[in-house]
Design a protein around this motif. Structure first.
Motif, PDB file in Angstrom:
ATOM      1  N   ARG A  49       0.695  -1.289  -0.066  1.00  0.00           N
ATOM      2  CA  ARG A  49      -0.206   0.044   0.057  1.00  0.00           C
ATOM      3  C   ARG A  49       0.782   1.152  -0.056  1.00  0.00           C
ATOM      4  O   ARG A  49       0.551   2.324  -0.614  1.00  0.00           O
ATOM      5  CB  ARG A  49      -1.119  -0.099   1.392  1.00  0.00           C
ATOM      6  N   LEU A  50       1.990   1.309   0.832  1.00  0.00           N
ATOM      7  CA  LEU A  50       2.921   2.198   0.818  1.00  0.00           C
ATOM      8  C   LEU A  50       3.502   2.687  -0.631  1.00  0.00           C
ATOM      9  O   LEU A  50       3.587   3.720  -0.856  1.00  0.00           O
ATOM     10  CB  LEU A  50       3.735   1.966   1.992  1.00  0.00           C
ATOM     11  N   TYR A  51       3.797   1.546  -1.394  1.00  0.00           N
ATOM     12  CA  TYR A  51       4.467   1.844  -2.702  1.00  0.00           C
ATOM     13  C   TYR A  51       3.264   2.447  -3.851  1.00  0.00           C
ATOM     14  O   TYR A  51       3.812   3.225  -4.386  1.00  0.00           O
ATOM     15  CB  TYR A  51       4.902   0.615  -3.203  1.00  0.00           C
ATOM     16  N   ALA A 126      24.134  -1.300 -14.114  1.00  0.00           N
ATOM     17  CA  ALA A 126      23.661  -2.080 -15.415  1.00  0.00           C
ATOM     18  C   ALA A 126      22.456  -1.387 -15.768  1.00  0.00           C
ATOM     19  O   ALA A 126      21.998  -1.364 -17.003  1.00  0.00           O
ATOM     20  CB  ALA A 126      23.427  -3.486 -14.996  1.00  0.00           C
ATOM     21  N   ALA A 127      21.487  -0.876 -14.866  1.00  0.00           N
ATOM     22  CA  ALA A 127      20.189  -0.343 -15.318  1.00  0.00           C
ATOM     23  C   ALA A 127      20.452   1.202 -15.771  1.00  0.00           C
ATOM     24  O   ALA A 127      19.385   1.901 -15.791  1.00  0.00           O
ATOM     25  CB  ALA A 127      19.150  -0.522 -14.054  1.00  0.00           C
ATOM     26  N   HIS A 128      21.817   1.785 -15.596  1.00  0.00           N
ATOM     27  CA  HIS A 128      21.831   3.150 -15.731  1.00  0.00           C
ATOM     28  C   HIS A 128      21.106   4.118 -15.073  1.00  0.00           C
ATOM     29  O   HIS A 128      20.329   4.996 -15.447  1.00  0.00           O
ATOM     30  CB  HIS A 128      21.829   3.252 -17.306  1.00  0.00           C
ATOM     31  N   LEU A 129      20.718   3.865 -13.577  1.00  0.00           N
ATOM     32  CA  LEU A 129      20.002   4.632 -12.836  1.00  0.00           C
ATOM     33  C   LEU A 129      20.724   5.796 -12.496  1.00  0.00           C
ATOM     34  O   LEU A 129      22.029   5.991 -12.174  1.00  0.00           O
ATOM     35  CB  LEU A 129      19.656   3.826 -11.687  1.00  0.00           C
ATOM     36  N   ALA A 130      19.956   7.007 -12.729  1.00  0.00           N
ATOM     37  CA  ALA A 130      20.530   8.273 -12.375  1.00  0.00           C
ATOM     38  C   ALA A 130      20.475   8.615 -10.974  1.00  0.00           C
ATOM     39  O   ALA A 130      21.408   9.644 -10.300  1.00  0.00           O
ATOM     40  CB  ALA A 130      19.765   9.387 -12.840  1.00  0.00           C
ATOM     41  N   ASP A 131      19.818   8.131 -10.151  1.00  0.00           N
ATOM     42  CA  ASP A 131      19.765   8.289  -8.510  1.00  0.00           C
ATOM     43  C   ASP A 131      19.298   7.166  -7.984  1.00  0.00           C
ATOM     44  O   ASP A 131      18.411   6.458  -8.222  1.00  0.00           O
ATOM     45  CB  ASP A 131      19.246   9.355  -8.399  1.00  0.00           C
ATOM     46  N   VAL A 132      19.754   6.883  -6.833  1.00  0.00           N
ATOM     47  CA  VAL A 132      19.109   5.973  -5.749  1.00  0.00           C
ATOM     48  C   VAL A 132      18.492   6.422  -4.406  1.00  0.00           C
ATOM     49  O   VAL A 132      19.506   7.015  -4.003  1.00  0.00           O
ATOM     50  CB  VAL A 132      19.915   4.659  -5.709  1.00  0.00           C
ATOM     51  N   VAL A 133      17.278   6.067  -4.042  1.00  0.00           N
ATOM     52  CA  VAL A 133      16.844   6.597  -2.486  1.00  0.00           C
ATOM     53  C   VAL A 133      16.629   5.161  -2.009  1.00  0.00           C
ATOM     54  O   VAL A 133      15.851   4.421  -2.448  1.00  0.00           O
ATOM     55  CB  VAL A 133      15.653   7.414  -2.678  1.00  0.00           C
ATOM     56  N   VAL A 134      16.907   5.177  -0.866  1.00  0.00           N
ATOM     57  CA  VAL A 134      16.850   3.705  -0.057  1.00  0.00           C
ATOM     58  C   VAL A 134      16.175   4.057   1.225  1.00  0.00           C
ATOM     59  O   VAL A 134      16.329   5.034   1.906  1.00  0.00           O
ATOM     60  CB  VAL A 134      18.104   2.980  -0.085  1.00  0.00           C
ATOM     61  N   TRP A 135      15.456   2.940   1.761  1.00  0.00           N
ATOM     62  CA  TRP A 135      14.916   3.062   3.065  1.00  0.00           C
ATOM     63  C   TRP A 135      15.111   1.818   3.799  1.00  0.00           C
ATOM     64  O   TRP A 135      14.813   0.668   3.484  1.00  0.00           O
ATOM     65  CB  TRP A 135      13.224   3.196   2.816  1.00  0.00           C
ATOM     66  N   ASP A 136      15.896   2.031   4.818  1.00  0.00           N
ATOM     67  CA  ASP A 136      16.362   1.037   5.620  1.00  0.00           C
ATOM     68  C   ASP A 136      16.940  -0.246   4.867  1.00  0.00           C
ATOM     69  O   ASP A 136      16.512  -1.360   5.088  1.00  0.00           O
ATOM     70  CB  ASP A 136      15.283   0.294   6.695  1.00  0.00           C
ATOM     71  N   PRO A 137      17.835  -0.120   3.874  1.00  0.00           N
ATOM     72  CA  PRO A 137      18.304  -1.177   3.181  1.00  0.00           C
ATOM     73  C   PRO A 137      19.141  -2.091   3.914  1.00  0.00           C
ATOM     74  O   PRO A 137      19.645  -2.009   4.880  1.00  0.00           O
ATOM     75  CB  PRO A 137      19.390  -0.420   2.191  1.00  0.00           C
ATOM     76  N   VAL A 138      19.283  -3.452   3.461  1.00  0.00           N
ATOM     77  CA  VAL A 138      19.919  -4.379   3.950  1.00  0.00           C
ATOM     78  C   VAL A 138      21.701  -4.405   3.540  1.00  0.00           C
ATOM     79  O   VAL A 138      21.742  -4.214   2.191  1.00  0.00           O
ATOM     80  CB  VAL A 138      19.346  -5.853   3.597  1.00  0.00           C
ATOM     81  N   LEU A 244       3.218   1.635   6.835  1.00  0.00           N
ATOM     82  CA  LEU A 244       2.758   2.720   6.222  1.00  0.00           C
ATOM     83  C   LEU A 244       3.441   3.829   6.843  1.00  0.00           C
ATOM     84  O   LEU A 244       3.792   4.026   8.048  1.00  0.00           O
ATOM     85  CB  LEU A 244       1.387   3.090   6.390  1.00  0.00           C
ATOM     86  N   SER A 245       3.720   4.918   6.068  1.00  0.00           N
ATOM     87  CA  SER A 245       4.623   6.113   6.515  1.00  0.00           C
ATOM     88  C   SER A 245       4.382   7.309   5.685  1.00  0.00           C
ATOM     89  O   SER A 245       4.804   7.389   4.612  1.00  0.00           O
ATOM     90  CB  SER A 245       6.088   5.703   6.693  1.00  0.00           C
ATOM     91  N   HIS A 246       3.419   7.977   5.884  1.00  0.00           N
ATOM     92  CA  HIS A 246       3.247   9.491   5.387  1.00  0.00           C
ATOM     93  C   HIS A 246       4.518  10.222   5.310  1.00  0.00           C
ATOM     94  O   HIS A 246       4.713  10.970   4.167  1.00  0.00           O
ATOM     95  CB  HIS A 246       2.326   9.986   5.951  1.00  0.00           C
ATOM     96  N   SER A 247       5.193  10.115   6.392  1.00  0.00           N
ATOM     97  CA  SER A 247       6.524  11.103   6.216  1.00  0.00           C
ATOM     98  C   SER A 247       7.710  10.426   5.425  1.00  0.00           C
ATOM     99  O   SER A 247       8.185  11.274   4.599  1.00  0.00           O
ATOM    100  CB  SER A 247       7.141  11.171   7.737  1.00  0.00           C
ATOM    101  N   LEU A 248       7.559   9.209   4.980  1.00  0.00           N
ATOM    102  CA  LEU A 248       8.441   8.326   4.168  1.00  0.00           C
ATOM    103  C   LEU A 248       7.873   8.991   2.634  1.00  0.00           C
ATOM    104  O   LEU A 248       8.572   9.392   1.816  1.00  0.00           O
ATOM    105  CB  LEU A 248       8.170   7.053   3.994  1.00  0.00           C
ATOM    106  N   VAL A 249       6.702   9.050   2.326  1.00  0.00           N
ATOM    107  CA  VAL A 249       5.842   9.427   1.148  1.00  0.00           C
ATOM    108  C   VAL A 249       6.364  10.802   0.721  1.00  0.00           C
ATOM    109  O   VAL A 249       6.968  11.206  -0.297  1.00  0.00           O
ATOM    110  CB  VAL A 249       4.518   9.033   1.139  1.00  0.00           C
ATOM    111  N   GLN A 250       6.399  11.669   1.732  1.00  0.00           N
ATOM    112  CA  GLN A 250       6.684  12.992   1.762  1.00  0.00           C
ATOM    113  C   GLN A 250       8.099  13.432   1.535  1.00  0.00           C
ATOM    114  O   GLN A 250       8.362  14.096   0.605  1.00  0.00           O
ATOM    115  CB  GLN A 250       5.902  13.847   2.803  1.00  0.00           C
ATOM    116  N   ALA A 251       8.859  12.599   2.226  1.00  0.00           N
ATOM    117  CA  ALA A 251      10.430  12.902   1.976  1.00  0.00           C
ATOM    118  C   ALA A 251      10.994  12.419   0.548  1.00  0.00           C
ATOM    119  O   ALA A 251      11.792  13.046   0.138  1.00  0.00           O
ATOM    120  CB  ALA A 251      10.973  12.113   3.078  1.00  0.00           C
ATOM    121  N   VAL A 252      10.215  11.179   0.267  1.00  0.00           N
ATOM    122  CA  VAL A 252      10.990  10.773  -1.081  1.00  0.00           C
ATOM    123  C   VAL A 252      10.544  11.616  -2.067  1.00  0.00           C
ATOM    124  O   VAL A 252      11.305  11.922  -3.395  1.00  0.00           O
ATOM    125  CB  VAL A 252      10.397   9.152  -1.204  1.00  0.00           C
TER     126      VAL A 252
END
Length: 275
Positions: A49-51, A126-138, A244-252
């Motif tokens: 749901r958050l995604y 490999a995906a030629h990503l221009a930027d990456v944002v992560v949340w609690d990555p492993v 769920l995290s509204h602050s996460l959605v806003q920050a990203v």
């Protein structure tokens, strides 16, 4: 009635149309598109749901979005026992190219939570990503596997969920309801923060502030943002509760709108110093 920016287009893609995705078109374009890399297993279900909320927020800001399931996950073809980390990386590359083709935008940024963040970082070159944002990555696969094993063992003995404890041999090849094969287990067990890419933003919501954990990523401390309250990723009592995290959605959303610098690559001597 949904607006255009809230429209969701489900479809299958890939060489054999084996991957499932949902495309969120933007009424106007900001010159960039966002790829949402889902975590695996139970985390994917809890973050669904958050995604979706994040995808709507980004599309409303003029950023086309693709959410997708790796092979063996979600609504893509294959079974959970067939999931492989290297295949997840190649699926992410395929999804990034699909997003470029659908949006007409070459500049693709990625977001991922937990293993989804690790996946985005691993696939970035490999995906030629221009930027990456992560949340609690492993960043420590060995510790992550140990945590999942401990949660699985506690789950099989949980008489609140089962009439009686389940035999260990019946749950030894599962992680919280999802079949896991020895190859994936070994691949994740060996996961370490040795990626070529450094995220431009890391959102930290682990139960304990994790500055030491993130040192392996060689990030500037100003690029790490603490989110409260902590996310109960490993709380068995909340296993069935959506994250769920509204602050996460806003920050990203705010960060992706503002970001313009290319993704930063770690040079060899910096990368080696943090292994």
């Amino acid at each position: 009635m949904t607006t255009r920016t809230e429209a969701e287009l489900p479809f299958f893609f890939g060489d054999r149309h084996e991957l499932f995705g949902i495309y969120h078109a933007a009424a106007r374009t900001a010159g960039k598109a966002a790829l949402l890399c889902a975590p695996l297993g139970q985390d994917q279900i809890r973050c669904h749901r958050l995604y979706r909320q994040l995808a709507h927020a980004l599309a409303s800001a003029g950023i086309p979005v693709l959410r997708f399931d790796c092979y063996g996950c979600g609504d893509s073809l294959g079974e959970s026992a067939e999931v492989r980390w290297d295949r997840c990386i190649s699926d992410t590359v395929t999804a990034a190219n699909e997003l470029r083709a659908r949006s007409g935008v070459d500049r693709v940024l990625a977001f991922g939570a937990r293993l989804g963040g690790s996946l985005a970082l691993a696939a970035a070159p490999a995906a030629h990503l221009a930027d990456v944002v992560v949340w609690d990555p492993v960043v420590d696969g060995h510790a992550y596997v140990a945590t999942l094993d401990a949660m699985q063992d506690a789950l099989r003995q949980d008489t609140r969920r089962f009439i009686r404890p389940r035999p260990a041999e019946l749950a030894g090849e599962q992680w919280l309801g999802f079949a896991v094969n020895p190859e994936l287990r070994e691949q994740i067990n060996g996961l370490a923060a040795d990626w070529e890419t450094t995220p431009s933003l890391l959102l930290d919501s682990l139960p304990q502030p994790s500055a030491q954990t993130w040192k392996a990523l060689a990030m500037d401390e100003t690029s790490i943002q603490r989110l409260e309250p902590p996310t109960p990723w490993d709380d068995l009592a909340k296993l069935e509760v959506a994250i769920l995290s509204h602050s996460l959605v806003q920050a990203v959303t705010a960060h992706v709108q503002a970001v313009s610098a290319p993704v930063r690559a770690l040079n060899a001597h910096v990368l080696g110093a943090h292994r």
